[in-house]
Design a protein around this motif. Structure first.
Motif, PDB file in Angstrom:
ATOM      1  N   GLN A   1      53.912  30.340  12.643  1.00 52.64           N
ATOM      2  CA  GLN A   1      55.034  30.276  13.768  1.00 52.64           C
ATOM      3  C   GLN A   1      55.101  31.547  14.459  1.00 52.64           C
TER       4      GLN A   1
ATOM      5  N   ARG B   1      51.972  17.787   7.453  1.00 50.56           N
ATOM      6  CA  ARG B   1      52.221  18.894   6.513  1.00 50.56           C
ATOM      7  C   ARG B   1      53.081  20.273   7.618  1.00 50.56           C
ATOM      8  N   TYR B   2      53.431  21.201   6.607  1.00 55.41           N
ATOM      9  CA  TYR B   2      54.221  22.237   7.323  1.00 55.41           C
ATOM     10  C   TYR B   2      53.231  23.008   8.114  1.00 55.41           C
TER      11      TYR B   2
ATOM     12  N   LEU C   1      55.952  26.514  16.446  1.00 57.87           N
ATOM     13  CA  LEU C   1      55.329  26.036  15.267  1.00 57.87           C
ATOM     14  C   LEU C   1      53.861  25.926  15.699  1.00 57.87           C
TER      15      LEU C   1
ATOM     16  N   TRP D   1      49.815  24.701  14.259  1.00 54.56           N
ATOM     17  CA  TRP D   1      48.960  24.041  13.242  1.00 54.56           C
ATOM     18  C   TRP D   1      47.543  24.150  13.502  1.00 54.56           C
TER      19      TRP D   1
ATOM     20  N   GLU E   1      54.912  25.715   0.549  1.00 51.49           N
ATOM     21  CA  GLU E   1      56.300  25.561   0.848  1.00 51.49           C
ATOM     22  C   GLU E   1      56.388  25.686   2.461  1.00 51.49           C
ATOM     23  N   ASN E   2      57.616  25.353   3.062  1.00 50.14           N
ATOM     24  CA  ASN E   2      58.043  25.739   4.297  1.00 50.14           C
ATOM     25  C   ASN E   2      58.602  27.174   4.468  1.00 50.14           C
TER      26      ASN E   2
ATOM     27  N   ARG F   1      52.463  31.202   7.038  1.00 52.93           N
ATOM     28  CA  ARG F   1      53.126  30.169   5.808  1.00 52.93           C
ATOM     29  C   ARG F   1      52.248  30.630   4.356  1.00 52.93           C
TER      30      ARG F   1
END
Length: 139
Positions: free
Chosen positions: A79, A74-75, A98, A100, A38-39, A34
């Protein structure tokens, strides 16, 4: 004698070439990171070493997945995708995840688009993070 030397030389070259081709044609993991808040993701790394790819796939496949929809605060940080192979060895579809980094920086949390969630163990998190990024997970 010259024919024997030539034969073994060609055999050696073919073995080296087939090993290199196997590395290129085999499974790979594509990783995006990321950017900003933003995503939006950009290509980050491609993992092609068979041992690393197999270890990463094993970590993901053997994790204790929960079937639930989760809302993250959060985003995702990263990924990643890799082709899934079906029972006859051909590529079936692309598995997409995805990822995190947990707030304490010790674990990875993964979500799929089919509403599956897992928080990896510290060891699996460290191993997977190193494979995907080439860096150590912060502790």
């Amino acid at each position: 004698m010259k024919k024997i030397i030539l034969f073994f030389s060609l055999l050696g070259v073919l073995l080296v070439i087939s090993g290199c081709l196997n590395e290129v044609i085999g499974q790979k993991i594509t990783v995006q990171k990321r950017i900003g808040e933003e995503n939006v993701f950009e290509d980050f790394k491609e993992v092609t070493q068979k041992i690393q790819v197999k270890k990463a796939i094993d970590i993901v496949k053997n994790a204790n997945w929960e079937s639930e929809k989760v809302e993250m605060a959060r985003y995702a940080d990263y990924q990643f995708q890799f082709p899934s192979k079906n029972s006859n060895g051909s590529e079936d579809k692309i598995a997409s995840y995805l990822l995190w980094i947990s707030p304490n920086g010790e674990n990875l949390e993964i979500v799929t688009d089919s509403d599956r969630y897992v928080k990896l163990t510290k060891q699996d998190s460290a191993d997977l993070y190193e494979i995907l990024t080439g860096e150590e997970l912060m502790k």
